[in-house]
Scaffold this motif. Sequence first.
Motif, PDB file in Angstrom:
ATOM      1  N   THR A 292       0.841  -1.184   0.000  1.00  0.00           N
ATOM      2  CA  THR A 292       0.000   0.000   0.000  1.00  0.00           C
ATOM      3  C   THR A 292       0.880   1.239   0.000  1.00  0.00           C
ATOM      4  N   PHE A 293       0.362   2.293  -0.589  1.00  0.00           N
ATOM      5  CA  PHE A 293       1.135   3.528  -0.682  1.00  0.00           C
ATOM      6  C   PHE A 293       1.156   4.216   0.672  1.00  0.00           C
ATOM      7  N   ARG A 294       2.343   4.441   1.181  1.00  0.00           N
ATOM      8  CA  ARG A 294       2.535   5.141   2.446  1.00  0.00           C
ATOM      9  C   ARG A 294       3.479   6.297   2.166  1.00  0.00           C
ATOM     10  N   PRO A 295       2.981   7.525   2.208  1.00  0.00           N
ATOM     11  CA  PRO A 295       3.791   8.683   1.802  1.00  0.00           C
ATOM     12  C   PRO A 295       5.110   8.795   2.555  1.00  0.00           C
TER      13      PRO A 295
ATOM     14  N   TRP B 233      12.261   5.966   1.083  1.00  0.00           N
ATOM     15  CA  TRP B 233      12.907   5.202   0.003  1.00  0.00           C
ATOM     16  C   TRP B 233      13.525   6.143  -1.030  1.00  0.00           C
ATOM     17  N   LEU B 234      12.800   7.198  -1.398  1.00  0.00           N
ATOM     18  CA  LEU B 234      13.333   8.147  -2.381  1.00  0.00           C
ATOM     19  C   LEU B 234      14.577   8.847  -1.849  1.00  0.00           C
ATOM     20  N   PHE B 235      14.559   9.199  -0.577  1.00  0.00           N
ATOM     21  CA  PHE B 235      15.718   9.877  -0.002  1.00  0.00           C
ATOM     22  C   PHE B 235      16.926   8.950   0.044  1.00  0.00           C
TER      23      PHE B 235
ATOM     24  N   ASP C 225      10.044  -0.857   9.108  1.00  0.00           N
ATOM     25  CA  ASP C 225       9.006  -1.425   8.246  1.00  0.00           C
ATOM     26  C   ASP C 225       9.323  -2.884   7.919  1.00  0.00           C
ATOM     27  N   TRP C 226      10.582  -3.168   7.592  1.00  0.00           N
ATOM     28  CA  TRP C 226      10.989  -4.564   7.347  1.00  0.00           C
ATOM     29  C   TRP C 226      10.763  -5.422   8.579  1.00  0.00           C
ATOM     30  N   LEU C 227      11.106  -4.887   9.758  1.00  0.00           N
ATOM     31  CA  LEU C 227      10.940  -5.638  10.994  1.00  0.00           C
ATOM     32  C   LEU C 227       9.467  -5.933  11.252  1.00  0.00           C
ATOM     33  N   ALA C 228       8.594  -4.938  11.049  1.00  0.00           N
ATOM     34  CA  ALA C 228       7.162  -5.146  11.260  1.00  0.00           C
ATOM     35  C   ALA C 228       6.616  -6.178  10.289  1.00  0.00           C
ATOM     36  N   ARG C 229       7.076  -6.145   9.041  1.00  0.00           N
ATOM     37  CA  ARG C 229       6.612  -7.114   8.046  1.00  0.00           C
ATOM     38  C   ARG C 229       7.093  -8.517   8.396  1.00  0.00           C
ATOM     39  N   SER C 230       8.331  -8.618   8.863  1.00  0.00           N
ATOM     40  CA  SER C 230       8.866  -9.923   9.240  1.00  0.00           C
ATOM     41  C   SER C 230       8.102 -10.515  10.406  1.00  0.00           C
TER      42      SER C 230
END
Length: 283
Positions: free
Chosen positions: A17-20, A26-28, A273-278
């Motif tokens: 999902t798009f999360r601003p 990621w862009l930075f 975010d990776w940790l929460a997804r894992s």
Amino acid sequence: MSTYAAPWHFTLALPNTFRPGLSLAWLFVLGLLIAALVPHWLTSTDPLAAAARNAYLPPGSSHWLGTDENGRDVLARLIHGVRPSLLMGLVSTAIGLGAGILLGLAAGLGPRLVDGAIMRLIDVLLAFPDLLLALVIITFWGQGLWITLIAVGVASIPRFARMVRAQTLVVHDAPYVEAATTLGRHRAAVVLRHVLPNAIKPILILATIGIGHNIITGAALSFLGFGASPPAPEWGSMLAMGRNYLANAWWLVAWPSVAIILTVVSITAIGRDWLARSEGKSR
């Protein structure tokens, strides 16, 4: 004959999902990687080119982020300062993670005497703050960018070693490890194929968050004069020089501070975010 395999897999995926906020992070980080690898894509100005007549120019059309006390372009120095800052975070984290994995596995799989000796050493090292421990190492080994990288990496070893040991003790008693041992697999093969990958899975994600912490530690050491030698562009050393001119050139401190903050926040946001997804997949 029945087969077995360790229930381990690790995939790196962008958010569904798009999360601003996360997208901006990621862009930075992508911009940081471009600045570190090919800084001339972002600026053609020499970060070491001094011009006394241009000293202390405020941000404007000719110099977007202003100039420093020697007339050097602050934007160019910020862009060229990305490489040593990212190098500090990545290399020092790799050093701490690599040594921490070895010590953690030795403590978790070794005899009780070895476990006790390693953990007492880790406890002693954890008694020192990372910055103080790095300063002690630099005092004995000397100063310079690579010495600072090693010092920050060594200072982060205790955290990784404790986490790897804890995970190793959990994985060592897992059914698939017992099955591999029962079927006569060599101990080294069991450790490399089953124990190690599953023990370091959460550690790799936490190491991403640790990159930001090591960038801050490296910037603090550079601020104290233990990083890259002047006039090399580096965010911590830029802060150290800018504080002397804070009254009439606020931008010399503001922009390096913003760069450090945004870098650490972006990397930490991605790591969390990776940790929460894992953790979500493991439930």
